[in-house]
Enzyme design. Structure first.
Site, short mmCIF file in Angstrom:
data_model
loop_
_atom_site.label_atom_id
_atom_site.label_comp_id
_atom_site.label_asym_id
_atom_site.label_seq_id
_atom_site.Cartn_x
_atom_site.Cartn_y
_atom_site.Cartn_z
N GLU A 46 0.97 -1.32 0.01
CA GLU A 46 0.03 -0.15 0.05
C GLU A 46 0.80 1.38 0.14
OE1 GLU A 46 -3.08 0.10 -0.36
OE2 GLU A 46 -3.88 -1.78 0.03
N ARG A 92 0.72 3.80 -3.00
CA ARG A 92 0.14 5.26 -2.83
C ARG A 92 1.07 6.05 -2.48
NH1 ARG A 92 -5.49 4.01 0.26
NH2 ARG A 92 -5.63 1.72 -0.15
N ASP A 112 -4.90 -9.51 -8.39
CA ASP A 112 -4.93 -8.23 -9.48
C ASP A 112 -3.87 -7.83 -10.00
OD1 ASP A 112 -4.69 -7.40 -7.06
OD2 ASP A 112 -6.81 -6.34 -7.12
C1 DMJ Z 1 -6.35 0.74 -4.90
O1 DMJ Z 1 -5.77 0.86 -3.71
C2 DMJ Z 1 -5.51 0.18 -5.92
O2 DMJ Z 1 -6.16 0.13 -7.02
C3 DMJ Z 1 -5.32 -1.42 -5.62
O3 DMJ Z 1 -4.57 -2.03 -6.71
C4 DMJ Z 1 -6.46 -2.17 -5.35
N1 DMJ Z 1 -7.57 -1.44 -5.23
C5 DMJ Z 1 -7.37 -0.21 -4.51
C6 DMJ Z 1 -8.76 0.44 -4.73
O4 DMJ Z 1 -9.95 -0.19 -4.81
#
Ligand code: DMJ
Length: 652
Positions: free
Chosen positions: A272, A276, A405
């Site tokens: 994260e 971010r 994902d």
């Molecule tokens: C985001 O922080 C990023 O897209 C991450 O890859 C997964 N999903 C969240 C938002 O839904």
């Protein structure tokens, strides 16, 4: 560990200048500072002698190796001297005939003289020191100590500037105003929503990670540790920049300059914080040219590196920014690390190596890639769990939604970001997608294409909101796909977009649930209460935007505008909140304004209603948190004077 040089040899005490020291009851000699100093002097004289002798050895420089790996291309070699440099600092150019040989001999001779003189001076100084009284020696030591302290203070005075690097051309940071007045009106509305989200956070949650828009106070979750790292500020910066919200951007920059400190005792999520913070800071740096963002990104990256100290090099999920101690989530199968977490570092880490010249970041992510390439994959699929101690897969669950994902996303984007030169990444992506299509993608009875989840040999006919990003990914990866299947993948992207739109359209609020089923007569609807929430997520709008860029089919803008009705159902006076049930006309709020709402959801909406010349795909690749990073055209990289970039910013 003891230092052998300070221990007595064969039981004899090392003589000491200090009379008090002889009264020590045991035989282990403890040397005082002054004694150490003299020993050091003698030692340094000895080393100088050896050093001098080194120059009388034959010249090995002719046996140079010429290894040129990808790192040599990636790491900027700035100021690399073309000439050979002797240890004395004298520059010697080799191989220019008799005249040069003569000069070379002369230089060697003068070098020898200089070394001889240095030895004599060092020995003389050592002798003088030995003649000095204890008081004199102590005074000298004190002066030396103060000098060292002063130097250290100077070093701590501020962050060391990073080496200059060639800047990729910052292109496509245009206004992007659409020519159609109705589209422009929609875009203005999105910018107004961004203002409301930002202003509310500014007023009620400033410096906290996120905002509680109903309670009107700061909010945080365990992914950021227990520290106030201003996640919303960092995540929102580039959206502000792209939308031309200059004052707000400057405000955020000021907060970062004055308050953002990563030396805190906080256990954060490596993934994260990478997507971010590092992604957000790097994007802000590339867009604005402000050095502070690069510096902060690198400071944070340094703090993440200890997470890679595992037996396999697969990083822990969490790391304590202060102590560097890492561990994994308690809920993860058999102490595993998560595929979507350790597999979503590549883009940012390659940029870090590019910007700093430090190969460590690049090596860490390439090591992960190599390790994965060697592993057996059940049915060609990548399980979501991998144990960082044993290097073995955990449970055989595979998902293109949560836990899996962005691993797939980053394979494709590694290739795009390298100006399509990282063909290894592209091949890995193609193979992975082929296996996913074979085992996970199905059509429902009602004709909706969905991506299910693989659980121990069984396909669960359920799709998460997170997996909806894959529509955009398939479209983005269409060009360059093997066997001329571009049309097929664009079509697959369109089908996923359609299914995800259906998941929105079949709710009361026209906002999508967290997960939806294709089972027992159900088509794209959530059944369980704990799957009916919408937390301001971006993935469906993200796919609309990619599909719009590749097809210009007006339905994507129409669907995007429907999703922008988040303004009706999620807007409150203190910002935007997630809702707990999208099937209820009167839903309760979860009271969280997620930082990704500003980083992703609103940015993708804004781009959907902008013209394509704003942030074009030829020049930018968006990380998984929608932070744009420039394509690295390594071979044609040119040095851009920073002033040019900042002038572009001022001119907007
Ligand atoms: C985001 O922080 C990023 O897209 C991450 O890859 C997964 N999903 C969240 C938002 O839904």
């Amino acid at each position: 560990m003891t230092t052998p040089a300070l221990l007595p040899l064969s039981g004899r005490r090392i003589p000491t200048l200090s009379p008090g020291a002889s009264s020590f009851p045991h035989h282990r000699a403890t040397l005082r500072l002054s004694e150490k100093f003299i020993l050091l002097l003698i030692l340094s004289a000895f080393i100088t002698l050896c050093f001098g002798a080194f120059f009388f050895l034959p010249d090995n420089s002719k046996h140079k190796r010429f290894d040129l790996g990808l790192e040599d291309v990636l790491i900027p070699h700035i100021d690399s001297p073309k000439e050979g440099k002797h240890a004395s600092g004298q520059v010697v150019i080799h191989g220019q005939g008799g005249h040069d040989e003569h000069r070379h001999r002369e230089e060697e001779e003068s070098l020898r003289d200089k070394i001889r003189a240095d030895h004599e001076r060092a020995l003389q100084e050592a002798k003088e020191k030995l003649r000095k009284s204890r008081v004199e020696l102590q005074a000298e030591i004190q002066t030396e100590k103060s000098k060292v302290m002063e130097d250290l203070k100077k070093k701590d005075a501020g962050p060391k500037p990073l080496p200059p690097v060639p800047m990729p051309k910052v292109v496509g940071v245009s206004d992007g105003e659409p020519p159609e007045p109705d589209v422009k009106e929609k875009r203005d509305k999105i910018r107004e929503m961004m203002k409301h989200a930002w202003d509310s956070y500014r007023q009620y949650g400033w410096g906290h990670n996120e905002l509680k828009p109903l309670a009107k106070k700061g909010h945080s979750t365990n992914i950021f540790g227990n520290s106030q790292l201003g996640a919303t500020i960092v995540d929102a910066l580039d959206t502000l920049y792209i939308m031309g919200l200059h004052e707000e951007f400057k405000d955020g920059q000021e907060w970062i300059e004055q308050n953002l400190d990563f030396g805190v005792n906080a256990e954060v999520s490596v993934f994260e914080v990478n997507i971010r913070f590092i992604g957000g800071l790097l994007a802000a740096y590339y867009l604005s040219g402000q050095e502070v963002f690069k510096l902060k990104a690198v400071q944070l990256a340094e703090k993440l590196l200890p997470a890679f100290n595992t037996p396999t090099g697969i990083p822990w999920a969490m790391v304590n920014l202060k102590s560097g101690v890492g561990r994994n989530w308690g809920w993860a199968s058999a102490g595993s690390s998560i595929l979507a977490e350790f597999g979503t570092l590549h883009m940012e880490f390659v940029h870090l190596t590019y910007l700093t010249g430090n190969p460590a970041y690049y090596q860490k992510v390439m090591h992960i890639r190599k390790l994965l390439a060697k592993m057996d994959r059940p049915n060609g699929l990548y399980p979501n769990y991998l144990n960082p101690r044993t290097g073995r897969w955990g449970q055989h669950h595979t998902s293109v939604g949560g836990l899996g994902d962005s691993f797939y996303e980053y394979l494709l984007k590694a290739w795009l970001m390298s100006d399509k030169t990282d063909t290894e990444a592209r091949k890995t992506y193609d193979d992975a997608i082929e296996a996913i299509e074979r085992h996970l993608i199905r059509k429902s009875n009602g004709g909706l294409t969905f991506i299910g989840e693989w659980k121990n040999g069984h396909l669960e006919r359920k799709m998460g909101h997170l997996a909806c990003f894959a529509g955009g990914m398939f479209a983005l990866g269409a060009d360059g796909s093997p066997d001329d299947k571009a049309g097929h993948y664009l079509q697959l992207g369109a089908e996923i977009a359609h299914t995800c739109h259906e998941s929105y359209d079949r709710t009361v609020l026209k906002l999508g649930p967290e997960a939806f089923k294709f089972d027992s007569g159900l088509e794209a609807v959530a059944v369980r209460q704990n799957e009916k929430y919408y937390i301001l997520r971006p993935e469906v709008i993200e796919t609309y935007w990619y599909m719009w860029r590749f097809t210009h089919d007006p339905k994507y803008r129409q669907w995007g505008w429907e999703a922008a009705q988040v303004n009706n159902y999620c807007r409150v006076s203190g910002g935007f909140s997630g809702v707990k049930d999208v099937y209820s006309s009167n839903p309760t709020y979860d009271d969280v304004q997620q930082s990704f709402f500003l980083a992703e959801t609103l940015k993708y909406l804004y781009l959907l209603f902008s013209s394509d010349d704003l942030m074009p795909f030829e020049s930018w690749v968006f990380n998984t948190e929608a932070h744009p990073l420039p394509v690295l055209h390594l071979e044609e990289m040119e040095r851009e004077p920073r002033a040019q970039t900042t002038a572009a910013w001022r001119g907007r």
